[in-house]
Design a protein around this motif. Sequence first.
Motif, PDB file in Angstrom:
ATOM      1  N   LYS A 159       0.850  -1.190   0.000  1.00 10.79           N
ATOM      2  CA  LYS A 159       0.000   0.000   0.000  1.00 10.79           C
ATOM      3  C   LYS A 159       0.884   1.238   0.000  1.00 10.79           C
ATOM      4  O   LYS A 159       1.750   1.388   0.865  1.00 10.79           O
ATOM      5  CB  LYS A 159      -0.905   0.002   1.230  1.00 10.79           C
ATOM      6  N   GLN A 160       0.679   2.098  -0.975  1.00  8.40           N
ATOM      7  CA  GLN A 160       1.484   3.308  -1.050  1.00  8.40           C
ATOM      8  C   GLN A 160       0.951   4.361  -0.092  1.00  8.40           C
ATOM      9  O   GLN A 160      -0.254   4.583   0.009  1.00  8.40           O
ATOM     10  CB  GLN A 160       1.494   3.866  -2.473  1.00  8.40           C
ATOM     11  N   LEU A 161       1.864   5.000   0.642  1.00  4.45           N
ATOM     12  CA  LEU A 161       1.494   6.089   1.535  1.00  4.45           C
ATOM     13  C   LEU A 161       1.627   7.414   0.799  1.00  4.45           C
ATOM     14  O   LEU A 161       2.578   7.624   0.044  1.00  4.45           O
ATOM     15  CB  LEU A 161       2.402   6.106   2.769  1.00  4.45           C
ATOM     16  N   GLU A 162       0.680   8.285   1.037  1.00  9.37           N
ATOM     17  CA  GLU A 162       0.778   9.620   0.453  1.00  9.37           C
ATOM     18  C   GLU A 162       1.879  10.396   1.165  1.00  9.37           C
ATOM     19  O   GLU A 162       1.971  10.390   2.395  1.00  9.37           O
ATOM     20  CB  GLU A 162      -0.548  10.364   0.600  1.00  9.37           C
ATOM     21  N   VAL A 163       2.722  11.045   0.394  1.00  3.03           N
ATOM     22  CA  VAL A 163       3.798  11.857   0.958  1.00  3.03           C
ATOM     23  C   VAL A 163       3.293  13.295   1.049  1.00  3.03           C
ATOM     24  O   VAL A 163       3.150  13.984   0.046  1.00  3.03           O
ATOM     25  CB  VAL A 163       5.069  11.783   0.094  1.00  3.03           C
ATOM     26  N   HIS A 164       3.007  13.745   2.267  1.00  4.55           N
ATOM     27  CA  HIS A 164       2.488  15.093   2.480  1.00  4.55           C
ATOM     28  C   HIS A 164       3.643  16.093   2.550  1.00  4.55           C
ATOM     29  O   HIS A 164       4.674  15.821   3.163  1.00  4.55           O
ATOM     30  CB  HIS A 164       1.689  15.160   3.785  1.00  4.55           C
ATOM     31  N   ILE A 171      10.238   1.777  -6.716  1.00  3.37           N
ATOM     32  CA  ILE A 171      10.374   0.862  -5.590  1.00  3.37           C
ATOM     33  C   ILE A 171       9.541  -0.400  -5.768  1.00  3.37           C
ATOM     34  O   ILE A 171       9.959  -1.494  -5.405  1.00  3.37           O
ATOM     35  CB  ILE A 171      10.002   1.583  -4.273  1.00  3.37           C
ATOM     36  N   LEU A 172       8.356  -0.287  -6.388  1.00  2.00           N
ATOM     37  CA  LEU A 172       7.521  -1.475  -6.554  1.00  2.00           C
ATOM     38  C   LEU A 172       8.177  -2.486  -7.478  1.00  2.00           C
ATOM     39  O   LEU A 172       8.089  -3.694  -7.260  1.00  2.00           O
ATOM     40  CB  LEU A 172       6.145  -1.080  -7.101  1.00  2.00           C
ATOM     41  N   ALA A 173       8.853  -1.992  -8.521  1.00  2.88           N
ATOM     42  CA  ALA A 173       9.528  -2.910  -9.430  1.00  2.88           C
ATOM     43  C   ALA A 173      10.643  -3.652  -8.707  1.00  2.88           C
ATOM     44  O   ALA A 173      10.832  -4.854  -8.880  1.00  2.88           O
ATOM     45  CB  ALA A 173      10.091  -2.144 -10.626  1.00  2.88           C
ATOM     46  N   LYS A 174      11.394  -2.942  -7.868  1.00  2.00           N
ATOM     47  CA  LYS A 174      12.480  -3.576  -7.134  1.00  2.00           C
ATOM     48  C   LYS A 174      11.939  -4.559  -6.105  1.00  2.00           C
ATOM     49  O   LYS A 174      12.515  -5.615  -5.867  1.00  2.00           O
ATOM     50  CB  LYS A 174      13.338  -2.509  -6.456  1.00  2.00           C
ATOM     51  N   ILE A 175      10.824  -4.190  -5.483  1.00  2.00           N
ATOM     52  CA  ILE A 175      10.206  -5.083  -4.509  1.00  2.00           C
ATOM     53  C   ILE A 175       9.733  -6.360  -5.188  1.00  2.00           C
ATOM     54  O   ILE A 175       9.939  -7.468  -4.697  1.00  2.00           O
ATOM     55  CB  ILE A 175       9.018  -4.377  -3.823  1.00  2.00           C
ATOM     56  N   SER A 176       9.104  -6.208  -6.355  1.00  2.00           N
ATOM     57  CA  SER A 176       8.549  -7.364  -7.057  1.00  2.00           C
ATOM     58  C   SER A 176       9.629  -8.368  -7.426  1.00  2.00           C
ATOM     59  O   SER A 176       9.386  -9.571  -7.493  1.00  2.00           O
ATOM     60  CB  SER A 176       7.815  -6.897  -8.323  1.00  2.00           C
ATOM     61  N   ASP A 177      10.843  -7.877  -7.661  1.00  2.00           N
ATOM     62  CA  ASP A 177      11.930  -8.775  -8.027  1.00  2.00           C
ATOM     63  C   ASP A 177      12.261  -9.758  -6.914  1.00  2.00           C
ATOM     64  O   ASP A 177      12.880 -10.793  -7.145  1.00  2.00           O
ATOM     65  CB  ASP A 177      13.194  -7.968  -8.364  1.00  2.00           C
ATOM     66  N   HIS A 178      11.849  -9.418  -5.671  1.00  2.00           N
ATOM     67  CA  HIS A 178      12.210 -10.254  -4.537  1.00  2.00           C
ATOM     68  C   HIS A 178      11.034 -11.043  -3.991  1.00  2.00           C
ATOM     69  O   HIS A 178      11.152 -11.702  -2.969  1.00  2.00           O
ATOM     70  CB  HIS A 178      12.803  -9.385  -3.424  1.00  2.00           C
ATOM     71  N   LEU A 232       0.999  -1.485  16.454  1.00  2.00           N
ATOM     72  CA  LEU A 232       0.505  -0.186  16.028  1.00  2.00           C
ATOM     73  C   LEU A 232      -0.608  -0.351  15.009  1.00  2.00           C
ATOM     74  O   LEU A 232      -0.643  -1.313  14.248  1.00  2.00           O
ATOM     75  CB  LEU A 232       1.646   0.631  15.401  1.00  2.00           C
ATOM     76  N   GLU A 233      -1.516   0.604  14.995  1.00  3.04           N
ATOM     77  CA  GLU A 233      -2.554   0.612  13.971  1.00  3.04           C
ATOM     78  C   GLU A 233      -1.966   1.293  12.747  1.00  3.04           C
ATOM     79  O   GLU A 233      -1.998   2.498  12.588  1.00  3.04           O
ATOM     80  CB  GLU A 233      -3.791   1.359  14.476  1.00  3.04           C
ATOM     81  N   ASN A 234      -1.412   0.475  11.864  1.00  8.09           N
ATOM     82  CA  ASN A 234      -0.588   1.016  10.799  1.00  8.09           C
ATOM     83  C   ASN A 234      -1.358   1.828   9.767  1.00  8.09           C
ATOM     84  O   ASN A 234      -0.773   2.573   9.002  1.00  8.09           O
ATOM     85  CB  ASN A 234       0.156  -0.134  10.117  1.00  8.09           C
ATOM     86  N   ASN A 258       1.642  -5.468   3.741  1.00  7.41           N
ATOM     87  CA  ASN A 258       0.784  -6.266   4.624  1.00  7.41           C
ATOM     88  C   ASN A 258       0.479  -5.549   5.942  1.00  7.41           C
ATOM     89  O   ASN A 258       0.291  -6.192   6.979  1.00  7.41           O
ATOM     90  CB  ASN A 258       1.429  -7.624   4.915  1.00  7.41           C
ATOM     91  N   ASP A 259       0.433  -4.213   5.897  1.00  8.83           N
ATOM     92  CA  ASP A 259       0.159  -3.398   7.084  1.00  8.83           C
ATOM     93  C   ASP A 259       1.176  -3.605   8.194  1.00  8.83           C
ATOM     94  O   ASP A 259       0.917  -3.280   9.357  1.00  8.83           O
ATOM     95  CB  ASP A 259      -1.247  -3.675   7.634  1.00  8.83           C
ATOM     96  N   LEU A 260       2.352  -4.145   7.859  1.00  6.87           N
ATOM     97  CA  LEU A 260       3.335  -4.476   8.888  1.00  6.87           C
ATOM     98  C   LEU A 260       4.711  -3.879   8.636  1.00  6.87           C
ATOM     99  O   LEU A 260       5.407  -3.516   9.581  1.00  6.87           O
ATOM    100  CB  LEU A 260       3.482  -5.998   9.017  1.00  6.87           C
ATOM    101  N   PHE A 261       5.123  -3.807   7.380  1.00  6.82           N
ATOM    102  CA  PHE A 261       6.501  -3.433   7.079  1.00  6.82           C
ATOM    103  C   PHE A 261       6.547  -2.170   6.214  1.00  6.82           C
ATOM    104  O   PHE A 261       5.944  -2.122   5.148  1.00  6.82           O
ATOM    105  CB  PHE A 261       7.224  -4.577   6.370  1.00  6.82           C
ATOM    106  N   LEU A 262       7.268  -1.185   6.716  1.00  6.04           N
ATOM    107  CA  LEU A 262       7.419   0.084   6.008  1.00  6.04           C
ATOM    108  C   LEU A 262       8.692   0.064   5.177  1.00  6.04           C
ATOM    109  O   LEU A 262       9.742  -0.399   5.641  1.00  6.04           O
ATOM    110  CB  LEU A 262       7.493   1.229   7.017  1.00  6.04           C
ATOM    111  N   GLU A 263       8.608   0.566   3.957  1.00  5.02           N
ATOM    112  CA  GLU A 263       9.804   0.754   3.140  1.00  5.02           C
ATOM    113  C   GLU A 263       9.732   2.123   2.481  1.00  5.02           C
ATOM    114  O   GLU A 263       8.735   2.477   1.858  1.00  5.02           O
ATOM    115  CB  GLU A 263       9.956  -0.339   2.087  1.00  5.02           C
TER     116      GLU A 263
END
Length: 202
Positions: free
Chosen positions: A5-10, A194-201, A105-107, A169-174
Amino acid sequence: MANWKQLEVHTEDQTPQKWSVSLSEDMFKRFFALGSPVVHRSFGDGSLFSPLLFGKYFDPSDAFPLWEFESDVLLSNLRSSGKTNIDWFQTDDAYVLKADLSAGLENNTVQFFVEHGKIMEISGQWKPKRDQSKTKDWRSGNWWEYGYVRRLELPGDADWKDTEAYVRNDLFLEVRIPKSSLDSDTPPAPGKGILAKISDHL
């Protein structure tokens, strides 16, 4: 399959006197000793938001120059005892932060800010204020009674406008912050985010 899940960068936050109240070491000790299980999970050993994360006391609402230090050095004691899953490093083209947010935490409340292109802020509220007055934000007073924060200095060559932050998965921040290129203004090729690099793994 992992759910990213992408977080909005404020970048716009006009909250007056945000983080103006410091959390002293004595205050933290008293607060933590009387705290609830949620407080212990939020600020306990190994948490990204713990004032003791770096081996010595450091108010997490103060900006810390994270990428000036090696994670293996600052987190050596916590890692040897298996108490943290946090890492940060830099590559040729980016600064990266990875953190386990599974400490109760309620992520879905995690918010991500970049202040004036110089400070990266990760925060969230786990306890609503009794006084719902709109004139005072929870971050403007004793913020630790209502939420958590970690503020980090961005390196001088960080291209903060292209910062990407994801929660898996509401658990790990990158978080990935590209380094600015002085040689070219050419945007990165498609699929290099970042999603492309994540998908490689996966």
